[in-house]
Design a protein around this motif. Sequence first.
Motif, short mmCIF file in Angstrom:
data_model
loop_
_atom_site.label_atom_id
_atom_site.label_comp_id
_atom_site.label_asym_id
_atom_site.label_seq_id
_atom_site.Cartn_x
_atom_site.Cartn_y
_atom_site.Cartn_z
N TYR A 9 0.87 -1.19 0.00
CA TYR A 9 0.00 0.00 0.00
C TYR A 9 0.90 1.23 0.00
O TYR A 9 1.98 1.20 0.59
CB TYR A 9 -0.91 0.01 1.23
N SER A 10 0.43 2.31 -0.63
CA SER A 10 1.31 3.48 -0.77
C SER A 10 1.74 4.02 0.59
O SER A 10 2.90 4.40 0.77
CB SER A 10 0.63 4.57 -1.61
N ARG A 29 -2.61 -5.04 -4.21
CA ARG A 29 -2.61 -4.90 -2.76
C ARG A 29 -2.18 -6.20 -2.10
O ARG A 29 -2.29 -7.27 -2.68
CB ARG A 29 -4.04 -4.62 -2.26
N HIS A 40 -9.90 -2.77 2.70
CA HIS A 40 -10.38 -1.51 3.26
C HIS A 40 -11.69 -1.13 2.60
O HIS A 40 -12.09 0.02 2.61
CB HIS A 40 -9.36 -0.39 3.06
N GLU A 54 -12.09 -1.42 -0.69
CA GLU A 54 -11.82 -1.00 -2.06
C GLU A 54 -12.64 -1.87 -3.03
O GLU A 54 -12.83 -3.05 -2.79
CB GLU A 54 -10.34 -1.17 -2.42
N PHE A 89 -4.30 6.17 -8.19
CA PHE A 89 -3.31 6.02 -7.14
C PHE A 89 -4.01 5.89 -5.79
O PHE A 89 -5.09 6.41 -5.60
CB PHE A 89 -2.38 7.24 -7.12
N GLY A 90 -3.37 5.17 -4.87
CA GLY A 90 -3.88 5.05 -3.51
C GLY A 90 -5.12 4.17 -3.44
O GLY A 90 -5.47 3.47 -4.38
N LYS A 91 -5.79 4.24 -2.28
CA LYS A 91 -6.91 3.33 -2.05
C LYS A 91 -8.10 3.63 -2.95
O LYS A 91 -8.94 2.77 -3.17
CB LYS A 91 -7.33 3.40 -0.58
N MET A 131 -7.90 4.12 -6.03
CA MET A 131 -7.56 3.67 -7.38
C MET A 131 -8.55 2.64 -7.90
O MET A 131 -9.00 2.72 -9.03
CB MET A 131 -6.14 3.09 -7.38
#
Lengths: 333, 224
Positions: free
Chosen positions: A105-106, A147, A217, A219, B177-179, B181
Amino acid sequence: MRKFINEPRQVARETLEGFLAVYGDRFTQVPGSLAVAKRIPADKVAIVSGGGSGHEPVWLEYIGPGFADAVCQGDIFAAPAPRSIVRAAKAVERGRGILFVYGNYSGDRLNFDLAAEELQAEGHEVLTVRVADDVAAAPPERANDRRGIAGGFFVSKIAGAASEVGLDLKSVQELATLAADRTRSMGVASAGGTIPGTEEPTFVLPDGKMEIGMGMHGEAGVRRADMATADETVDQMVRLIMGDRSLSPDEKACVLVNGLGATTRAELLIIARRTARVLDQAGIRIHDLQVGDFATSQEMHGFSISVFGLTPELQKLYDAPGRTSFFSGANRH
Amino acid sequence: MDRMTADDVRSMMIAVADRIIASEQLLTKADRDIGDGDHGLGMTRGFTAVRELLLENTYDDVQSVLAGVGDTLITSMGGASGVVFGLLFRAGAQGLLPSDVLTVPIAADHFERSTREISRRGGATIGDKTMLDALHPAVESLRRSSEAGDTLAYAFRGAAIAAGEGTDRSKDLVARFGKAMTLGERSLGFPDAGAVSTTIIFTAMAEWITANNEHPTTSAQGEV
């Protein structure tokens, strides 16, 4: 609010305190952080894992003999800060180097990278393995964007075992990377979890719908579909997982059926039953089958399936002793 | 006003912290629309720590103020936001020689360096629906002001407006980008929460400079 908690902002800290109330004989809190370390670290490569809390047992309880030496928690669903990670690593480093194992994760990448640079500047050796097993998160050509979900269990198991037998940092990293490369997972959910202190679940599905490929999460996944039976759902997921990475005829597999928080044991066993059957029918030899809550997302109702393709060396490491609060060893031998 | 002392910058950053803390609900909502809803909480935690730091310390050079703010955000926040907003203040300060004043050219240099470092570490670029979509136009505006010889007040007002416009444009972007995305098309219509925070930061800086224009070396009003 239906959660049995106290002050929402204290959930991560109180979860850690609870873990230490139970397992405090073996583990201790690292001062000034939400991290836990082994009381007596062994003379070996230090395995350090971590990430946002709220996914218990990930990462807090991925500590133990044959698993991580220290784990570092962030706030709910938020990566830990570099200073916490550095403290956790220093608590268990014994001059053989540090291997970071965490989900791709970023936020985790940014914080663990800063921690690695700080440790390297002080003369420590640090290498990293990122878990990116969720085939729903991105197509194979963008596998680096994937992820990390429950398949991280297999990566942790291998990293811990490789370190335990005394291999050097580079070798431990290579084996853990191999395990990560050979692990594929996918999740499905019919209802989302709620972050403590917020009123709404992280996602809302209409009645009678499920999200295939749901992330940890909330997503979004690959598609939203009508609710189906356990067998039909498992069949779809196994097809998607095996379509991403097929196993060669001589390759044995470890399989994990993971509950996402609110799924009953009975549901998971029904899912495991079908998973074992369809893999058997496909001619895949299951070396071990694990069932339980290995990586959750609050009270998300759903499950994930992870398939880990073994090599002879990985099989030996998988079968080596290893123990956490939620895992005591292979079920099949 | 064409220069600010280190103490001016300290006072300005206290005003920025106050504004972020007051915006917690707004940021929480912005993040819940297309993220997991923890952005407001994290930013409030970080800037509460920044406020404490700045109220307890005095500074001789501008870079120490900004690097201190950045370090505090990285240490106290966690998450992607902690590093990204920490680097916004720390990364620019790290490469520059300490100076006892902040000018438009120094500000432009600072935020340009920060932007590069955030992009390098995070891997995002403009158009990915991240805070860079607000930061990048703000920095470009600062650079133009630097070349034109604008006052600090004018330069930061321009940067704040550019950040706000960038944030508005982020509504039309699909998150890459990120969650957010994996939301794909479902992220359309909502701005990026980090871009909203970036705009609040530049707006609060512009307003402090404008309000203190006539007495550039006095402390911020309302500071306790």
